[in-house]
Write a protein that holds these residues in place. Sequence first.
Motif, PDB file in Angstrom:
ATOM      1  N   ARG A 189       0.813  -1.144  -0.097  1.00 24.07           N
ATOM      2  CA  ARG A 189      -0.110   0.061  -0.085  1.00 24.07           C
ATOM      3  C   ARG A 189       0.823   1.235   0.001  1.00 24.07           C
ATOM      4  NH1 ARG A 189      -3.444  -3.227   3.305  1.00 24.07           N
ATOM      5  NH2 ARG A 189      -2.476  -2.429   5.251  1.00 24.07           N
ATOM      6  N   GLN A 218       2.548   1.474  -3.452  1.00 22.25           N
ATOM      7  CA  GLN A 218       1.639   1.692  -4.621  1.00 22.25           C
ATOM      8  C   GLN A 218       1.007   3.202  -4.511  1.00 22.25           C
ATOM      9  OE1 GLN A 218      -1.768  -0.576  -4.326  1.00 22.25           O
ATOM     10  NE2 GLN A 218      -2.373  -0.598  -6.529  1.00 22.25           N
ATOM     11  N   VAL A 224       0.352   0.808 -11.599  1.00 23.70           N
ATOM     12  CA  VAL A 224       0.687  -0.192 -10.908  1.00 23.70           C
ATOM     13  C   VAL A 224      -0.081  -1.260 -10.599  1.00 23.70           C
ATOM     14  CG1 VAL A 224       1.573  -0.700  -8.353  1.00 23.70           C
ATOM     15  CG2 VAL A 224       1.733   1.690  -9.402  1.00 23.70           C
ATOM     16  N   THR A 256      -0.233  -5.341  -8.534  1.00 25.73           N
ATOM     17  CA  THR A 256       0.280  -5.938  -7.274  1.00 25.73           C
ATOM     18  C   THR A 256       0.049  -7.463  -7.437  1.00 25.73           C
ATOM     19  OG1 THR A 256      -1.897  -5.469  -5.871  1.00 25.73           O
ATOM     20  CG2 THR A 256      -0.056  -3.928  -5.747  1.00 25.73           C
TER      21      THR A 256
END
Length: 233
Positions: A19, A22, A32, A34
């Motif tokens: 978090r 990002q 981005v 993940t």
Amino acid sequence: MTERGARILLVDDDREIIRAIQRSLVALGYVVFTAGSGQEALHMVNNDRPDLIILDLGLPDMNGLEVCKKIRESSALPILVLSVREMERDKVQAFDLGADDYVTKPFGLQELLARIRVALRHAARPAAGAAAVATIGPLAVDFTRRQVRVHGQEVVLTPTEYDLLKVFVQHPGKVLTRHMLLTQVWGTHANMEPHAHSLHVYIGHLRRKIEPDPRRLRFLFTIPGVGYRFAEE
């Protein structure tokens, strides 16, 4: 200057770290993705084609070094390793398996961002000393910003269209076979369907977006029975 639009894959099972990184990257204009595991990361590398991967070594399903090794079998994608391991032998092993940089946890966010910028700048150049912007007639491709212009007007390309154009622009005047293009854009196993058919479709889309006059091709030429050739500078 930021590499606005560059696609970054974050691979870490620590959601707080994900978090934090990002949030900063998105604020700077990066796209981005993940992943929380090695298998998920490998899947996303093949399907989402990021420009850079930030890879933690301590993943729940497989060693991050193995992920690095598998990526290097088919891609020159820049890999920035994150790890709590500070021993020199761990860093050496990561570099030997294809990592481009190594950042030890805990790390400063500004340092990480600087290393990302450096990795993207290096990856943007097709050869040492080459310009970050390639210009062929009215076409200009800014590798750093992933920006394409024709006669000064920005042209919006999909990630696959951009990857395909980048391969062509980096090899002006050379005949590229279909197999070469499939391998460069989709990976080592991409000569199988459905990508083989998709190549023809993407070539058509790319032509419609970059050719000033579709009736008189300026950039992208078909070599019957072989592949394609891009105009020289």
